[in-house]
Scaffold this motif. Structure first.
Motif, PDB file in Angstrom:
ATOM      1  N   PRO A 145       6.009   4.884  -6.282  1.00 42.64           N
ATOM      2  CA  PRO A 145       5.045   3.899  -5.785  1.00 42.64           C
ATOM      3  C   PRO A 145       5.737   2.586  -5.425  1.00 42.64           C
ATOM      4  O   PRO A 145       6.767   2.230  -6.012  1.00 42.64           O
ATOM      5  CB  PRO A 145       4.102   3.699  -6.981  1.00 42.64           C
ATOM      6  CG  PRO A 145       4.263   4.914  -7.818  1.00 42.64           C
ATOM      7  CD  PRO A 145       5.698   5.336  -7.649  1.00 42.64           C
ATOM      8  N   LEU A 146       5.172   1.870  -4.466  1.00 46.69           N
ATOM      9  CA  LEU A 146       5.758   0.588  -4.064  1.00 46.69           C
ATOM     10  C   LEU A 146       4.696  -0.311  -3.467  1.00 46.69           C
ATOM     11  O   LEU A 146       3.625   0.137  -3.064  1.00 46.69           O
ATOM     12  CB  LEU A 146       6.910   0.805  -3.082  1.00 46.69           C
ATOM     13  CG  LEU A 146       6.643   1.644  -1.827  1.00 46.69           C
ATOM     14  CD1 LEU A 146       6.083   0.791  -0.698  1.00 46.69           C
ATOM     15  CD2 LEU A 146       7.908   2.342  -1.366  1.00 46.69           C
ATOM     16  N   MET A 147       5.016  -1.602  -3.457  1.00 50.03           N
ATOM     17  CA  MET A 147       4.149  -2.614  -2.851  1.00 50.03           C
ATOM     18  C   MET A 147       4.871  -3.175  -1.631  1.00 50.03           C
ATOM     19  O   MET A 147       5.986  -3.714  -1.741  1.00 50.03           O
ATOM     20  CB  MET A 147       3.856  -3.749  -3.831  1.00 50.03           C
ATOM     21  CG  MET A 147       2.868  -4.780  -3.303  1.00 50.03           C
ATOM     22  SD  MET A 147       1.176  -4.174  -3.226  1.00 50.03           S
ATOM     23  CE  MET A 147       0.693  -4.343  -4.957  1.00 50.03           C
ATOM     24  N   LEU A 148       4.255  -3.037  -0.475  1.00 48.97           N
ATOM     25  CA  LEU A 148       4.803  -3.578   0.768  1.00 48.97           C
ATOM     26  C   LEU A 148       4.144  -4.914   1.082  1.00 48.97           C
ATOM     27  O   LEU A 148       2.943  -5.101   0.856  1.00 48.97           O
ATOM     28  CB  LEU A 148       4.529  -2.624   1.934  1.00 48.97           C
ATOM     29  CG  LEU A 148       5.284  -1.302   1.962  1.00 48.97           C
ATOM     30  CD1 LEU A 148       4.633  -0.373   2.976  1.00 48.97           C
ATOM     31  CD2 LEU A 148       6.746  -1.513   2.315  1.00 48.97           C
ATOM     32  N   THR A 149       4.933  -5.823   1.627  1.00 48.53           N
ATOM     33  CA  THR A 149       4.367  -7.096   2.074  1.00 48.53           C
ATOM     34  C   THR A 149       5.265  -7.704   3.136  1.00 48.53           C
ATOM     35  O   THR A 149       6.365  -7.197   3.400  1.00 48.53           O
ATOM     36  CB  THR A 149       4.191  -8.061   0.885  1.00 48.53           C
ATOM     37  OG1 THR A 149       3.443  -9.200   1.321  1.00 48.53           O
ATOM     38  CG2 THR A 149       5.521  -8.504   0.320  1.00 48.53           C
ATOM     39  N   GLY A 150       4.758  -8.777   3.750  1.00 46.85           N
ATOM     40  CA  GLY A 150       5.582  -9.506   4.710  1.00 46.85           C
ATOM     41  C   GLY A 150       6.652 -10.311   4.008  1.00 46.85           C
ATOM     42  O   GLY A 150       6.821 -10.238   2.789  1.00 46.85           O
ATOM     43  N   ARG A 151       7.359 -11.123   4.767  1.00 46.13           N
ATOM     44  CA  ARG A 151       8.540 -11.800   4.242  1.00 46.13           C
ATOM     45  C   ARG A 151       8.280 -13.246   3.819  1.00 46.13           C
ATOM     46  O   ARG A 151       9.214 -13.959   3.464  1.00 46.13           O
ATOM     47  CB  ARG A 151       9.663 -11.754   5.282  1.00 46.13           C
ATOM     48  CG  ARG A 151      10.056 -10.316   5.637  1.00 46.13           C
ATOM     49  CD  ARG A 151      11.067 -10.274   6.779  1.00 46.13           C
ATOM     50  NE  ARG A 151      11.240  -8.926   7.287  1.00 46.13           N
ATOM     51  CZ  ARG A 151      12.212  -8.098   6.925  1.00 46.13           C
ATOM     52  NH1 ARG A 151      13.096  -8.470   6.021  1.00 46.13           N
ATOM     53  NH2 ARG A 151      12.302  -6.887   7.452  1.00 46.13           N
ATOM     54  N   SER A 152       7.030 -13.691   3.858  1.00 45.70           N
ATOM     55  CA  SER A 152       6.765 -15.074   3.463  1.00 45.70           C
ATOM     56  C   SER A 152       6.928 -15.233   1.961  1.00 45.70           C
ATOM     57  O   SER A 152       6.756 -14.282   1.187  1.00 45.70           O
ATOM     58  CB  SER A 152       5.349 -15.492   3.877  1.00 45.70           C
ATOM     59  OG  SER A 152       4.384 -14.886   3.034  1.00 45.70           O
TER      60      SER A 152
END
Length: 311
Positions: A145-152
């Motif tokens: 499992p993983l959490m993806l997000t933008g780079r801010s």
């Protein structure tokens, strides 16, 4: 039942959730009456990924309410879910097109039409009203499992604060098309809005629903919107940044072995796949494979490669 992808968890009955309380089917909004963020949690962007929807359905039945701010719960692609068949569970991902590849002003405001685009346009004001968005997903192929997000910085900080999963991946725009988390309100420079995408585990396996609930509870706890959610152990948290996406350029793309998502290849230059006559090698040491897909169409992303963030 499909022996390759057995459905090992109950399929939820979403008839009661489909109505909503906002005038938009499948959208529920609860206002605490107190100042605070507007948190939106979306599920069922893909019709066969129903673990997140099962969590939100349980919350509706438990009458969970935010202690501050506004909480909106979304059951997105109900029409695709209505076609779900445990005997062939991969066919109900969408009806006309992937709803998580249409989130740009150019597409949403454009002339093209599909069932998923019509639904995305109906949900657009809900999504664009969010201060913080969590999009709940699951995975077809074996992966941690993983959490993806933008780079801010704000998005990174919130992803780490959620605490589950332990792996956070900072990602850019998806090469196959803009996801909900890539939509301009969450990606524009200087915006206060943040978006996360949780990949909670395999679609129909025990434990994925529990991980999806841990993600959603941690999200609301990090925003100060609920009490009582268990505090996560962040001691093993790791933040990775995508360095490259690998798209198949032929119909003969094949990995050198059945890699599990999240595996880390220690040495740069390691052969991991062949694409026709071309060799695909790791571009740097300690290269994590993000959601490798062993069956990929030409022109689509087969894997993303990530490097651990320097501490």
């Amino acid at each position: 039942m499909d022996s390759e992808f057995p459905v090992r968890i109950p399929v939820p009955n979403l008839a009661g959730a489909a109505q909503g309380n906002t005038g938009i089917p499948g959208v529920w909004r609860f206002d605490s009456g107190l100042p605070g963020p507007h948190a939106v949690i979306t599920s069922l962007i893909h019709g066969n990924e129903f673990t997140g929807a099962a969590v939100l359905l349980r919350w509706l039945r438990q009458e969970l309410r935010p202690r501050r701010g506004v909480l909106t719960l979304v059951f997105a692609n109900l029409e695709a879910f209505a076609r779900f068949d445990p005997e062939d569970p991969t066919l109900s991902r969408y009806v006309d097109e992937d709803m998580n590849r249409v989130w740009s002003h150019a597409i949403l405001d454009g002339p093209r039409d599909s069932l998923e685009l019509r639904r995305a346009r109906a949900l657009r004001p809900v999504i664009e009203a969010a201060d913080a968005l969590l999009d709940l997903h699951s995975m077809l192929w074996p992966s941690e499992p993983l959490m993806l997000t933008g780079r801010s910085r704000a998005a990174r900080a919130l992803a780490v604060a959620v605490g589950a999963p332990a792996t956070v991946v900072l990602d850019g725009m998806h090469p196959d098309g803009p996801r909900m988390m890539d939509h301009t309100p969450f990606a524009a420079p200087g915006t206060h809005r943040v978006a996360l995408l949780a990949e909670a585990g395999l679609h129909w396996e025990p434990g994925t629903t529990e991980m999806a609930e841990a993600c959603a509870s941690g999200f609301l706890r990090a925003l100060g919107m609920i009490h009582g959610a268990p505090e996560p152990d962040r001691s093993g948290a790791a933040v990775w940044e995508v360095t490259k996406g690998i798209a198949a350029t032929s119909r003969q793309f094949i990995f050198t072995e059945p890699f599990r998502g999240g595996v880390v290849i220690p040495r740069a230059g390691t052969l991991i796949a062949r694409d026709g006559n071309a060799e695909i090698r790791t571009p740097h040491d300690d290269c994590m494979l993000v959601m490798p897909s062993p069956r990929v169409m030409r022109g689509h992303v087969a894997v993303r490669l990530a490097r651990r963030e320097a501490r």
